[in-house]
Design an enzyme around this catalytic site. Structure first.
Site, PDB file in Angstrom:
ATOM      1  N   CYS A 120     -12.746  42.030  46.403  1.00 45.82           N
ATOM      2  CA  CYS A 120     -12.712  41.444  45.062  1.00 45.82           C
ATOM      3  C   CYS A 120     -14.110  41.391  44.454  1.00 45.82           C
ATOM      4  O   CYS A 120     -14.262  41.342  43.244  1.00 45.82           O
ATOM      5  CB  CYS A 120     -12.105  40.057  45.121  1.00 45.82           C
ATOM      6  SG  CYS A 120     -12.889  39.026  46.342  1.00 45.82           S
ATOM      7  N   GLU A 165      -9.143  46.531  37.722  1.00 47.97           N
ATOM      8  CA  GLU A 165      -9.604  46.540  39.107  1.00 47.97           C
ATOM      9  C   GLU A 165      -8.944  47.717  39.834  1.00 47.97           C
ATOM     10  O   GLU A 165      -7.726  47.823  39.875  1.00 47.97           O
ATOM     11  CB  GLU A 165      -9.187  45.221  39.759  1.00 47.97           C
ATOM     12  CG  GLU A 165      -9.733  45.057  41.150  1.00 47.97           C
ATOM     13  CD  GLU A 165      -9.377  43.691  41.738  1.00 47.97           C
ATOM     14  OE1 GLU A 165      -8.214  43.278  41.610  1.00 47.97           O
ATOM     15  OE2 GLU A 165     -10.262  43.063  42.327  1.00 47.97           O
ATOM     16  N   LYS A 176       0.018  31.455  54.815  1.00 46.90           N
ATOM     17  CA  LYS A 176       0.868  32.631  54.647  1.00 46.90           C
ATOM     18  C   LYS A 176       0.002  33.868  54.477  1.00 46.90           C
ATOM     19  O   LYS A 176      -0.601  34.096  53.441  1.00 46.90           O
ATOM     20  CB  LYS A 176       1.798  32.503  53.436  1.00 46.90           C
ATOM     21  CG  LYS A 176       2.919  33.528  53.541  1.00 46.90           C
ATOM     22  CD  LYS A 176       3.405  34.094  52.227  1.00 46.90           C
ATOM     23  CE  LYS A 176       2.738  35.323  51.725  1.00 46.90           C
ATOM     24  NZ  LYS A 176       2.891  36.563  52.468  1.00 46.90           N
ATOM     25  N   GLU A 203      -8.324  32.325  43.597  1.00 47.95           N
ATOM     26  CA  GLU A 203      -9.411  33.308  43.747  1.00 47.95           C
ATOM     27  C   GLU A 203      -8.799  34.666  43.459  1.00 47.95           C
ATOM     28  O   GLU A 203      -8.002  35.168  44.257  1.00 47.95           O
ATOM     29  CB  GLU A 203      -9.954  33.299  45.189  1.00 47.95           C
ATOM     30  CG  GLU A 203     -10.572  31.990  45.625  1.00 47.95           C
ATOM     31  CD  GLU A 203     -11.965  31.759  45.068  1.00 47.95           C
ATOM     32  OE1 GLU A 203     -12.447  32.569  44.249  1.00 47.95           O
ATOM     33  OE2 GLU A 203     -12.561  30.744  45.437  1.00 47.95           O
TER      34      GLU A 203
HETATM   35  P1  NAP Z   1      -1.251  39.919  45.762  1.00 49.21           P
HETATM   36  O1  NAP Z   1      -0.224  40.954  45.634  1.00 49.21           O
HETATM   37  O2  NAP Z   1      -1.510  39.035  44.608  1.00 49.21           O
HETATM   38  O3  NAP Z   1      -0.835  39.043  47.053  1.00 49.21           O
HETATM   39  C1  NAP Z   1      -1.644  38.048  47.587  1.00 49.21           C
HETATM   40  C2  NAP Z   1      -0.800  37.112  48.434  1.00 49.21           C
HETATM   41  O4  NAP Z   1       0.164  36.467  47.612  1.00 49.21           O
HETATM   42  C3  NAP Z   1      -0.010  37.810  49.524  1.00 49.21           C
HETATM   43  O5  NAP Z   1       0.087  36.973  50.651  1.00 49.21           O
HETATM   44  C4  NAP Z   1       1.354  37.966  48.871  1.00 49.21           C
HETATM   45  O6  NAP Z   1       2.402  38.121  49.796  1.00 49.21           O
HETATM   46  C5  NAP Z   1       1.463  36.672  48.110  1.00 49.21           C
HETATM   47  N1  NAP Z   1       2.409  36.696  46.991  1.00 49.21           N
HETATM   48  C6  NAP Z   1       2.867  37.764  46.284  1.00 49.21           C
HETATM   49  N2  NAP Z   1       3.743  37.362  45.349  1.00 49.21           N
HETATM   50  C7  NAP Z   1       3.851  36.012  45.452  1.00 49.21           C
HETATM   51  C8  NAP Z   1       4.618  35.018  44.755  1.00 49.21           C
HETATM   52  N3  NAP Z   1       5.457  35.337  43.762  1.00 49.21           N
HETATM   53  N4  NAP Z   1       4.480  33.726  45.133  1.00 49.21           N
HETATM   54  C9  NAP Z   1       3.645  33.384  46.135  1.00 49.21           C
HETATM   55  N5  NAP Z   1       2.920  34.287  46.841  1.00 49.21           N
HETATM   56  C10 NAP Z   1       2.999  35.587  46.491  1.00 49.21           C
HETATM   57  O7  NAP Z   1      -2.659  40.519  46.143  1.00 49.21           O
HETATM   58  P2  NAP Z   1      -2.951  41.651  47.221  1.00 49.21           P
HETATM   59  O8  NAP Z   1      -2.410  42.914  46.663  1.00 49.21           O
HETATM   60  O9  NAP Z   1      -2.506  41.219  48.559  1.00 49.21           O
HETATM   61  O10 NAP Z   1      -4.557  41.601  47.258  1.00 49.21           O
HETATM   62  C11 NAP Z   1      -5.375  42.248  46.353  1.00 49.21           C
HETATM   63  C12 NAP Z   1      -5.878  41.330  45.253  1.00 49.21           C
HETATM   64  O11 NAP Z   1      -6.512  40.180  45.765  1.00 49.21           O
HETATM   65  C13 NAP Z   1      -6.919  41.975  44.387  1.00 49.21           C
HETATM   66  O12 NAP Z   1      -6.618  41.773  43.030  1.00 49.21           O
HETATM   67  C14 NAP Z   1      -8.209  41.263  44.729  1.00 49.21           C
HETATM   68  O13 NAP Z   1      -9.185  41.249  43.763  1.00 49.21           O
HETATM   69  C15 NAP Z   1      -7.728  39.918  45.050  1.00 49.21           C
HETATM   70  N6  NAP Z   1      -8.706  39.211  45.889  1.00 49.21           N
HETATM   71  C16 NAP Z   1      -9.452  38.189  45.353  1.00 49.21           C
HETATM   72  C17 NAP Z   1     -10.394  37.534  46.127  1.00 49.21           C
HETATM   73  C18 NAP Z   1     -11.230  36.407  45.586  1.00 49.21           C
HETATM   74  O14 NAP Z   1     -11.746  35.650  46.378  1.00 49.21           O
HETATM   75  N7  NAP Z   1     -11.372  36.237  44.298  1.00 49.21           N
HETATM   76  C19 NAP Z   1     -10.585  37.913  47.443  1.00 49.21           C
HETATM   77  C20 NAP Z   1      -9.825  38.954  47.952  1.00 49.21           C
HETATM   78  C21 NAP Z   1      -8.869  39.581  47.157  1.00 49.21           C
HETATM   79  P3  NAP Z   1       2.916  39.596  50.225  1.00 49.21           P
HETATM   80  O15 NAP Z   1       1.901  40.176  51.068  1.00 49.21           O
HETATM   81  O16 NAP Z   1       4.148  39.327  50.956  1.00 49.21           O
HETATM   82  O17 NAP Z   1       3.133  40.340  48.952  1.00 49.21           O
END
Ligand code: NAP
Ligand code: MG
Length: 454
Positions: free
Chosen positions: A264, A356, A155, A230
């Site tokens: 990240c 962050e 997804k 992650e």
């Molecule tokens: P996010 O809002 O947490 O969303 C990540 C993914 O989860 C998206 O595909 C999102 O779908 C989905 N999602 C949202 N709510 C969900 C739920 N209730 N149940 C299941 N899936 C759900 O994060 P983001 O804003 O896309 O990305 C930024 C974040 O990712 C930052 O905090 C960053 O640090 C972190 N990150 C971490 C790493 C690592 O390896 N540690 C790497 C890259 C990024 P939708 O798009 O439809 O909302």
């Protein structure tokens, strides 16, 4: 018919595609297919599974330029970064193709018989990825899962689905059955959450925000479902006075402004030893002002726009103008541009130090000695990556061992090499991706004892 979501190019604000936003019923169908796909895939001879994965990797290499151009349009990543990202997907698939035939159990000496362990695929795996690195992060989940014999439902983030959709087509062209590797587009709250709560999905690999990661772990607990998380980061770049200041300063902008800071692993806290402050900061200012923030299609572009207007507002909300030391430049007009920004923060409780930002903003702090550097680096809820710059390798290793984060580098800004494990301490996550052991995270270990005394 599922509702349609418009996909926007963040450099131009133009609509570039329309993608279905699937619902629960369609997700359930995909899960049913994945269960059937699993039955086929897990029984394939390892050599055949490895061959198909190698063919998939080769397809991705072959389509590198196409995938890279697509990512530039959908995510605003620079073309040079996008080429690297597409290449990383090919590398990761090929690397894990090599693990298929090395996935083996053990024969353990026991009294009264023979004991054998088997590595068996955990089952259907849901891979949920964020918008910031749509290609590599997806592959870090799906490649070892497929290698282990699992079927995968990927997804992508709702706003950046295009490269994932193309990568799935390439998998199918390479001969991997559609039921074994599917992409479901739609919102996290609907599609993502269904993957987490449906008991037929046995493992979730989630990359994204800490907040959503915690929510997912709670939901998964009801099914005792395995999760790899992650999550976010607030990593430190620690510069000692004995470092090669030219190199440390020249590369420091890329450790935080790469991908417009939407990384990240971004070293968004710059900790500089007091005695080196003037020497380092004058060099760093020149380097920041030299970052080429421009049309990401250009080979010369070093930083593109932020992902969306809403995200730009969030980034700006962290920047207290009184604290700005200096900035780079960026285009004006259409596109969600934000300049590389350096702020100086004395108050360790300030929001820009603790949370962050996920944008091109770095907060500078100073420290006196090694002990204080370690304490400051650790003064965070997060623990994902970090860098240490020093010419004293003993100190480099001491400080690396002292900092509670998962992926550190000494005299380097790289965090991710697919041969080595990657993941976070504290609120940066649970479990590790990449490296030689990642396939194991998609296996159950079965133990069989054969009584030889009857
Ligand atoms: P996010 O809002 O947490 O969303 C990540 C993914 O989860 C998206 O595909 C999102 O779908 C989905 N999602 C949202 N709510 C969900 C739920 N209730 N149940 C299941 N899936 C759900 O994060 P983001 O804003 O896309 O990305 C930024 C974040 O990712 C930052 O905090 C960053 O640090 C972190 N990150 C971490 C790493 C690592 O390896 N540690 C790497 C890259 C990024 P939708 O798009 O439809 O909302
Ligand atoms: Mg989000």
């Amino acid at each position: 018919m599922a509702p349609i979501r418009e996909i926007i190019n963040p450099s131009t604000e133009e609509v570039i595609a329309e993608v279905p936003s699937l619902g629960i019923a369609e997700t359930d169908v995909a899960i049913g297919k994945a269960v059937r796909g699993l039955e086929h895939w897990r029984k394939l001879a390892p050599a055949e599974r490895a061959r198909l994965l190698r063919a998939f990797g080769a397809k991705v290499y072959e389509h590198n330029e196409e995938l890279a151009q697509l990512e530039v349009k959908n995510s605003g990543h620079t073309i040079s970064n996008s080429r690297w990202e597409a290449n990383n997907v090919g590398d990761v698939i090929t690397y894990y193709a090599g693990s298929v035939e090395r996935l083996m159990g053990r024969q353990i000496p026991v009294p009264g018989g023979v004991d054998i362990t088997f590595k068996e695929p955990i089952g259907v795996v849901g891979v949920i990825v964020p918008w910031n690195f749509p290609m590599p992060i997806a592959s870090w989940g799906f490649a070892p899962a497929l290698a282990a014999g699992c079927s995968v439902i990927l997804k992508p983030a709702e706003i950046t689905p295009l490269t994932a959709m193309r990568i799935a087509e390439l998998a199918h062209e390479a001969g991997i059955p559609e039921e074994v590797f599917q992409v479901v587009t739609g919102s996290g709250r609907v599609v993502g959450e269904r993957l987490v709560t449906d008991p037929r999905v046995r493992k979730i690999v989630f990359t994204g925000s800490t907040e959503v990661g915690i929510h997912i772990q709670k939901l998964a607990a009801d099914h005792l479902k395995a999760v790899t998380l992650e999550l976010g980061g607030k990593s430190a770049n620690v510069v000692f006075a004995d470092a090669d200041l030219d190199k440390a300063a020249a590369t420091a902008p890329y450790s935080v402004f790469d991908n417009a800071g939407q990384d990240c692993c971004a070293r968004s806290r710059l900790l500089v030893q007091e005695s080196a402050y003037d020497g380092f900061m004058s060099r760093f200012e020149a380097a920041v002002k030299g970052v080429k923030v421009e049309d990401p299609r250009l080979d010369s572009s070093e930083m593109g726009p932020l992902i969306s207007a809403g995200h730009r507002e969030t980034v700006q909300s962290f920047v207290d103008e009184d604290l700005v030391l200096f900035r780079g430049s960026c285009p004006t007009g259409s596109g969600y541009w934000y300049p590389p920004t350096v702020i100086e923060v004395k108050d360790p409780a300030h929001r820009s130090i603790r949370e962050e930002i996920f944008g091109p903003v770095v907060a500078v702090q100073t420290f006196r000695d090694e002990e204080e550097a370690i304490a400051m680096a650790n003064d965070s809820d997060y623990g994902l990556s970090g860098s240490i710059w020093t010419s004293n390798l003993g100190r480099g290793l001491r400080v690396a061992r002292g900092i509670e984060t998962g992926a550190l580098s000494v005299n380097s800004h790289s965090s991710v090499r697919y041969w080595t494990p990657f993941g976070g301490y504290k609120k940066s996550g649970i479990g590790r991706e990449l490296g030689p052991d990642a396939t194991d995270a998609f296996c159950e270990t079965k133990n069989v004892f054969i009584n030889t005394e009857i």
